[in-house]
Design a protein around this motif. Structure first.
Motif, PDB file in Angstrom:
ATOM      1  N   TYR A 650       0.842  -1.211   0.000  1.00 39.82           N
ATOM      2  CA  TYR A 650       0.000   0.000   0.000  1.00 39.82           C
ATOM      3  C   TYR A 650       0.875   1.258   0.000  1.00 39.82           C
ATOM      4  N   GLY A 651       1.517   1.533   1.092  1.00 41.33           N
ATOM      5  CA  GLY A 651       2.508   2.622   1.138  1.00 41.33           C
ATOM      6  C   GLY A 651       1.939   4.011   1.115  1.00 41.33           C
ATOM      7  N   GLY A 652       0.655   4.210   1.391  1.00 39.29           N
ATOM      8  CA  GLY A 652       0.066   5.552   1.402  1.00 39.29           C
ATOM      9  C   GLY A 652       0.010   6.135   2.802  1.00 39.29           C
ATOM     10  N   PRO A 653      -0.278   7.423   2.931  1.00 40.36           N
ATOM     11  CA  PRO A 653      -0.360   8.070   4.253  1.00 40.36           C
ATOM     12  C   PRO A 653      -1.544   7.575   5.071  1.00 40.36           C
ATOM     13  N   LEU A 654      -2.519   6.930   4.452  1.00 42.82           N
ATOM     14  CA  LEU A 654      -3.708   6.464   5.170  1.00 42.82           C
ATOM     15  C   LEU A 654      -3.595   5.005   5.590  1.00 42.82           C
ATOM     16  N   GLN A 655      -2.450   4.359   5.355  1.00 46.58           N
ATOM     17  CA  GLN A 655      -2.338   2.934   5.630  1.00 46.58           C
ATOM     18  C   GLN A 655      -2.526   2.633   7.107  1.00 46.58           C
ATOM     19  N   GLU A 656      -1.838   3.355   7.948  1.00 42.24           N
ATOM     20  CA  GLU A 656      -1.911   3.078   9.389  1.00 42.24           C
ATOM     21  C   GLU A 656      -3.307   3.319   9.921  1.00 42.24           C
ATOM     22  N   ALA A 657      -3.927   4.455   9.536  1.00 45.68           N
ATOM     23  CA  ALA A 657      -5.274   4.758  10.025  1.00 45.68           C
ATOM     24  C   ALA A 657      -6.292   3.733   9.495  1.00 45.68           C
ATOM     25  N   SER A 658      -6.137   3.314   8.244  1.00 47.02           N
ATOM     26  CA  SER A 658      -7.068   2.342   7.675  1.00 47.02           C
ATOM     27  C   SER A 658      -6.956   0.996   8.379  1.00 47.02           C
ATOM     28  N   MET A 659      -5.727   0.561   8.672  1.00 50.34           N
ATOM     29  CA  MET A 659      -5.548  -0.717   9.333  1.00 50.34           C
ATOM     30  C   MET A 659      -6.052  -0.664  10.762  1.00 50.34           C
ATOM     31  N   GLU A 660      -5.890   0.497  11.426  1.00 50.95           N
ATOM     32  CA  GLU A 660      -6.438   0.628  12.780  1.00 50.95           C
ATOM     33  C   GLU A 660      -7.964   0.554  12.753  1.00 50.95           C
ATOM     34  N   ALA A 661      -8.581   1.043  11.665  1.00 52.35           N
ATOM     35  CA  ALA A 661     -10.045   0.977  11.537  1.00 52.35           C
ATOM     36  C   ALA A 661     -10.519  -0.413  11.093  1.00 52.35           C
TER      37      ALA A 661
END
Length: 974
Positions: A650-661
Motif C-alpha cells: 500500500y505505502g500511502g499516508p492512510l495505511q496506518e489509520a485504515s488498518m487501525e479501523a
C-alpha cells in the motif's frame, strides 16, 4: 387248452420264423446295397455340383486377373501422360468389371502414384510407400498375389489382387475385388430342396453362403467335421467321396467338396441326410411292410388262439381307462409284437404327446408369468428413476447411480457404469457392482470409445476373442477387472455423444435382445437426468445473474437519477459512494476529486468509515503517486491490494489509520475523462482477498457516473463563464459574415466575370503573356470565392443554421457521377481511378448535394497529393448497418501527428508534388462536419510516403427493395 398251445408252438412259430426271417434277411441285403449305391450316386452328383461351382468361381477370379492384366502392362513413361492414361484405363476397367471397386498403380520403387475408386475420392501422386507390403513383393516376382479375405466396413467380403506388368518399369497394379458376386454363384446353385453350397478359405473362414448374414458374422466353418477333415487332409480335397457331417443348424448332412486351387479355397455342397436318403428310406419302408405282411400271413394260421389276445386287450382297456382318467405317465405294457403291441405303442405315444403338451403348456404359462414379472419390474424401475429425476434435478450423481444400479440388476450384469465425455477421455460419473472403473480413452480400440465415436451399440460376447484384433487398448481394463462380456450404449443428445452406459459380466454370457433393448431405455433415462441437471444449473445461474443485474441496474438507475437531477457534488458524490459500497459488499468507500493545479486528490465523500477514519481521510489529500489511488491514476486502470499488511503493498499516508479501523483490502478505480484524471473511487473491506472481476466492472460503471457528475459540475461552471464570451464573439462573427458576404463576394464575382470576358477576347486579341495573366486572375478569383463560400458554410454549421435536405437517391450513381467530374483532371496526371461497389448498396436517405460535396473534397485532395502515374481506389460497401466509403491514394501521405490536425480549420496536412501549398484548409473540416450532421464518422489512415485512406460512414435509413449488382470498374487513364 394245452394241446392247442403246443400245436401253435409246433406249426405257427416255425412258419412265422421261416417266412419272417427270409423276408428280413432279403430286406437287409437290399437295404445295404441300396444304401451304398445311393450314397455313391449322391456323392458323384454333389461332387459335380461342387466342381462346377469351383470352376465358376475360379473363372470369376481369373476374369478379374485377366481384366487387371491389360492395364498392368503400361510402362512408366512421362509422368503426366502415364498417370492420365492409367487413370483412363482404370476408369474403363471399373465400368467393365463391377466386382472391382478400387485400383492402385504402384511404380517399380513401391510408391503409390494413382488410386481410382468407385467408393472414395481418387488420389493422384500420394507417393505412399508400399514396397514392404506382401502384395507388392509377391507381384514383383511376376506372380499374381491373392490376399486373404477381409471384410470392408464389416459388411461385404473383399479380396486384394496384385500383379506386375511384363516390362521392367511397368510397376504393380493392385485391385480390391468385392466377393459378393460369389454369393450369386452359391445362392443360384440348387442342392435339392434343403441343401446348400458354401465356400471357405484355407483357414476355414466362410467366404460365401446363400445366407449372407452368416458370412457377415465371420463364421469359422472349421468347427464342422467335414470342413476340418478336408483341412487336415488337403491332398484328398478333390476326391469325389461324400462325407457325412453336420451343418450350421446341427443337421446331419451328406457333404461333397471341390478345391479352387489358385486361391486355396474349397467349395462344399451339403444335402440333408433325410432328403439325400429319401428313396432309400422308401425302399426300407416297403421292405418292412413286406416283412410285416409275411408275419401276418404266417400268423394267420394261429388265429384260433384268439383267447390269448384277450389278455393284451384287457391290458389295453385298463391302460386306456387310466390314461383317460388323467394318468398321462402310465404306459401300457403289451409285448405281443403284433398289432396289439403297435396299438399299445400308439397309446403310449399318444399319452407321451399329451404329457409333453401339458408340460409345454405349463412351461409357457411359467414363461409368460416370468415375462410379466420382468416387465412389471422394469416399469417399476423406470418409474423410480423418473421419480428420482423429477424430485432431485440437482443431485445428478445419485440419479445416475440409481440408473446404473437398476441397469445392472435388471440385465443380470456383474456391474454397470455411466461415463461422460471429457475432452479425449471418458470419465466414470456413476458405477455399481464389484468391478472397478477407470477413465477410458475415446478411441475405436476400446469398446466404450467405439460406441461413443460410432454413436451406436457395441456388444462383445467375449472380449478375449477380439481384444487383439479390434480392441487392443481394452487389455489393461480387462486385466484389471476380469470381465468377459460387455455391452456399451452411447448417450446421445441432439445427435452428439456426451457419454456412454455399459454393463459387464465376468463370465462369457451374451446379453439377450430384451436386455439390449432395456439398456437403451436406461441410456435414455440417463440422458434425461443429465439434461435436467444442466437445465437446472443454467436456471439457477441465470436467476442469480438476473438478480445481480437487477440490483446493479437499480443502483445505477438511482445514481444516474442523482447525477442528472443535481449539479451539486456534495449531493451527488455521497449517493454514488453509498451505492458502490452497498452493491460491492464492501465495508467502506470514498470518492476523491483530482486537483490538477496542486497535483493532489481531494476527498469529497465517504461512506462506512469509522468517525476517526473519516476525519483522517477528509484531512489528508493524497499526492498523485501515493497509495492505491495514485497508482490507479498513473496506470489509468483499477488497482487492488488484497492485503494491506503485505510489506510495500500500500505505502500511502492512510495505511496506518485504515488498518487501525480494521481495513484489510482496497480497490481503487480511477475517474477518467478520456485520458484525463478527474478523481478516484475507492472501496475497502475488512477481509483479505481479491475483488472479483465482475465487481471491478460494476465499480468502473460507478466511476463513470462519478466522472460524469464531476464533469457536469465543472462544465456548468465553465458554461456560465463562457456563455457571456460566446455572446460577444457570436455578435462580432455575425457582423463580419454579413460584411464579407456582401462586400467581398459582390466585387469578386465582377472580377471573375471580367476576367472570363477578357479570356474569351470579346474586346480584342491578347498576347500569350496577357492571356496567362487573365487566366491567373480568373483562377485566383475562383479560389478566393471558394474560400469565402467554405468559410460561410463553416460559420453556418457552427451557428447551427445548416439543415440537411434529406431525399432518397441512389448512392452508387452519386459516387459514379462524382468520379466523372474528376476523370479528366486525373487523366491529365496519368492517374488510375478504381471503383469497387458492394452489390448490397442501393438507395439511401441523405442530403445528396452534401454527400457529393464530401466525395468531391476527398477525391480532389487525392488527385492533388498523388504523384503522376499513381492510383486512387474508391471502395463503397455495407458494414455494421451503414454505408462505408473509403478513398485510398498512393500519394505523399500524412504524418501520424497530423491525422487530426488536417481536420482543423485553415490547416493543411501536406504539400503537393510541385512543392506548393494549395487549398483553403477548409475542405476536410467541412467534409467531417457534413458527415457528422448525417450521424456518420470520417477518419484517416496514413503514413509518410505510403499514401492516405480517408473513410467515412453514412447510416442506412433504408435500402431499396431492388438491388443492382455492380462490379468493380476501372476509370483509369494511362
Amino acid at each position: 387248452m394245452s394241446g392247442r398251445g403246443s400245436l401253435f408252438a409246433k406249426y405257427s412259430v416255425p412258419l412265422v420264423v421261416l417266412v419272417s426271417g427270409a423276408l428280413v434277411i432279403s430286406g437287409l441285403v437290399q437295404i445295404y446295397f441300396s444304401y451304398q449305391e445311393n450314397k455313391s450316386a449322391l456323392a458323384r452328383i454333389q461332387h459335380e455340383k461342387a466342381v462346377a461351382a469351383a470352376i465358376r468361381i475360379e473363372q470369376f477370379v481369373r476374369t478379374l486377373e485377366h481384366d487387371l492384366s491389360w492395364i498392368a502392362q503400361t510402362a512408366w513413361g512421362a509422368p503426366g501422360a502415364a498417370i492420365d492414361q492409367r487413370r483412363l484405363d482404370s476408369l474403363r476397367l471399373l465400368r467393365q468389371s463391377p466386382a472391382i471397386t478400387e485400383i492402385s498403380h504402384i511404380n517399380p520403387l513401391g510408391r503409390e502414384q494413382l488410386r481410382v475408386s468407385r467408393l472414395a475420392m481418387d488420389v493422384i501422386g500420394s507417393d505412399k510407400d508400399v514396397s514392404g507390403d506382401a502384395q507388392f513383393v509377391q507381384a514383383m516376382t511376376r506372380q499374381t498375389y491373392f490376399s486373404p479375405i477381409y471384410f470392408r466396413k464389416e459388411s461385404e467380403p473383399y479380396m486384394t489382387i496384385a500383379m506386375a506388368g511384363a516390362a521392367e518399369d511397368a510397376g504393380v497394379v493392385i485391385a480390391e475385388a468385392n466377393l459378393k458376386f460369389i454369393w450369386d454363384v452359391v445362392s443360384n446353385l440348387k442342392v435339392g430342396n434343403g441343401g446348400s453350397a458354401y465356400v471357405v478359405d484355407e483357414q476355414g473362414r466362410l467366404i460365401a453362403h446363400p445366407d449372407i448374414s452368416v458370412v457377415l458374422q465371420k463364421t469359422d466353418m472349421s468347427l464342422l467335421q467335414q470342413v476340418r477333415d478336408v483341412m487336415e487332409n488337403p491332398d484328398a480335397s478333390a476326391a469325389p467321396e461324400a462325407i457325412i457331417g453336420r451343418d450350421l443348424d446341427d443337421r446331419a448332412v451328406l457333404s461333397a467338396h471341390a478345391a479352387i486351387a489358385p486361391l486355396n479355397w474349397t467349395v462344399f455342397v451339403d444335402l440333408p441326410i433325410g432328403e439325400a436318403f429319401a428313396p432309400l428310406y422308401a425302399s426300407i419302408l416297403r421292405t418292412v411292410l413286406l416283412v410285416l405282411a409275411g408275419v401276418a400271413v404266417s400268423t394267420a394260421a394261429s388265429l384260433y388262439l384268439v383267447r390269448r389276445m384277450v389278455a393284451p386287450i384287457q391290458v389295453l382297456r385298463e391302460g386306456a381307462g387310466r390314461i383317460g382318467a388323467g394318468a398321462l405317465d402310465h404306459r401300457i405294457a403289451v409285448s405281443s409284437g403284433d398289432e396289439l403291441g403297435a396299438l399299445a405303442k400308439e397309446f403310449n405315444a399318444m399319452s407321451k404327446r399329451l404329457q409333453d403338451s401339458h408340460a409345454q403348456l405349463e412351461s409357457k404359462v411359467e414363461e409368460r408369468t416370468r415375462d410379466l414379472t420382468e416387465t412389471l419390474e422394469q416399469q417399476t424401475a423406470v418409474a423410480d428413476i423418473l421419480r428420482a429425476i423429477s424430485s432431485s434435478p440437482a443431485d445428478l450423481e445419485s440419479v445416475l447411480i440409481t440408473v446404473a444400479d437398476t441397469a445392472a440388476r435388471l440385465c443380470a450384469a456383474t456391474d454397470s457404469a455411466i461415463y461422460r465425455v471429457n475432452g479425449e477421455v471418458l470419465r466414470p460419473v456413476a458405477a455399481t457392482g464389484s468391478l472397478p472403473t477407470h477413465p477410458i480413452p475415446v478411441r475405436n480400440t476400446t469398446v466404450t470409445g467405439r460406441a461413443v465415436i460410432n454413436k451406436s451399440m457395441v456388444h462383445v460376447a467375449d472380449i478375449l476373442e477380439v481384444m487383439d484384433s479390434e480392441f487392443p487398448d481394452a487389455r489393461p481394463f480387462q486385466k484389471a477387472t476380469g470381465y468377459r462380456t460387455i455391452l456399451a450404449r452411447p448417450l446421445l443428445r441432439d445427435g452428439v455423444a456426451i457419454g456412454a452406459i455399459i454393463i459387464r459380466r465376468t463370465e462369457v454370457l451374451p446379453f439377450t435382445e430384451r436386455q439390449i433393448a432395456l439398456l437403451q431405455t436406461f441410456a435414455d433415462q440417463a440422458i434425461i437426468a443429465i439434461e435436467n441437471a444442466r437445465l437446472f444449473e443454467d436456471l439457477q445461474l441465470r436467476t442469480w445473474d438476473l438478480a445481480q443485474s437487477v440490483k446493479q441496474l437499480r443502483s445505477l438507475s438511482e445514481v444516474s437519477q442523482a447525477v442528472n437531477s443535481s449539479l451539486d457534488l456534495q449531493e451527488v458524490l455521497p449517493a454514488i459512494v453509498t451505492r458502490a459500497v452497498e452493491l460491492s459488499g464492501a465495508d467502506g468507500g470514498a470518492v476523491y476529486e483530482y486537483d490538477e493545479s496542486n497535483k493532489v486528490f481531494q476527498p469529497r465523500a465517504t461512506y462506512g468509515f469509522t468517525p476517526d477514519l473519516v476525519s483522517t481521510v477528509l484531512a489528508t489529500p493524497l499526492a498523485f503517486d501515493e497509495g492505491a489511488t495514485g497508482r490507479a491514476a498513473m496506470l489509468r486502470a483499477p488497482v487492488q491490494i488484497p492485503d494491506m499488511r503485505t510489506e510495500g503493498a500500500y505505502g500511502g499516508p492512510l495505511q496506518e489509520a485504515s488498518m487501525e479501523a480494521g481495513m484489510r483490502s482496497v480497490l481503487a478505480v480511477p475517474l477518467l475523462r478520456e485520458t484525463r484524471i478527474l478523481g478516484s473511487l475507492v472501496v475497502s473491506r475488512n477481509s483479505v482477498g481479491e475483488f472479483p472481476k465482475e465487481l471491478v466492472d460494476v465499480l468502473q460503471t460507478f466511476a463513470a457516473q462519478s466522472t460524469q457528475a464531476i464533469q457536469n459540475a465543472r462544465l456548468f461552471r465553465e458554461i456560465e463563464q463562457k456563455s457571456r464570451e460566446l455572446e460577444i464573439a457570436s455578435r462580432h462573427k455575425s457582423e463580419f459574415l454579413a460584411n464579407m458576404s456582401h462586400e467581398l463576394r459582390t466585387p469578386l464575382n465582377a472580377v471573375i466575370g471580367f476576367s472570363e470576358v477578357l479570356e474569351q477576347k470579346m474586346f480584342g486579341e491578347l498576347n500569350d503573356k496577357q492571356l496567362e495573366y487573365v487566366r491567373d486572375i480568373r483562377d485566383s478569383g475562383r479560389h478566393l470565392l471558394s474560400l469565402i463560400n467554405d468559410i460561410l458554410d463553416l460559420s453556418k454549421i457552427e451557428a447551427g443554421k445548416v439543415e440537411l435536405e434529406l431525399s432518397r437517391f441512389d448512392l452508387p450513381n452519386t459516387i459514379d457521377g462524382t468520379l466523372t467530374l474528376l476523370r479528366e483532371r486525373a487523366a491529365r496526371h496519368g492517374l488510375t481511378l478504381n471503383l469497387s461497389l458492394d452489390e448490397r448498396l442501393g438507395e439511401i436517405e441523405a442530403d445528396e448535394r452534401k454527400v457529393r460535396q464530401i466525395l468531391l473534397n476527398l477525391l480532389s485532395n487525392a488527385v492533388k497529393f498523388t504523384s503522376d502515374g499513381g492510383t486512387i481506389d474508391i471502395v463503397a460497401e455495407v458494414a455494421d448497418g451503414a454505408a462505408r466509403i473509403a478513398v485510398r491514394d498512393t500519394g505523399i501521405g500524412i504524418a501520424a501527428e497530423d491525422h487530426e490536425a488536417i481536420f482543423e480549420e485553415f490547416r493543411q496536412g501536406g504539400v503537393d508534388h510541385d512543392g506548393k501549398h494549395e487549398g483553403t484548409g477548409l475542405g476536410l473540416t467541412l467534409a467531417r462536419k457534413f458527415v457528422e450532421l448525417h450521424g456518420g464518422r470520417l477518419w484517416v489512415d496514413s503514413s509518410i510516403g505510403k499514401g492516405a485512406t480517408f473513410t467515412f460512414t453514412l447510416p442506412l435509413a433504408s435500402m431499396a427493395d431492388g438491388k443492382i449488382q455492380r462490379v468493380s470498374q476501372d476509370y483509369g487513364v494511362n
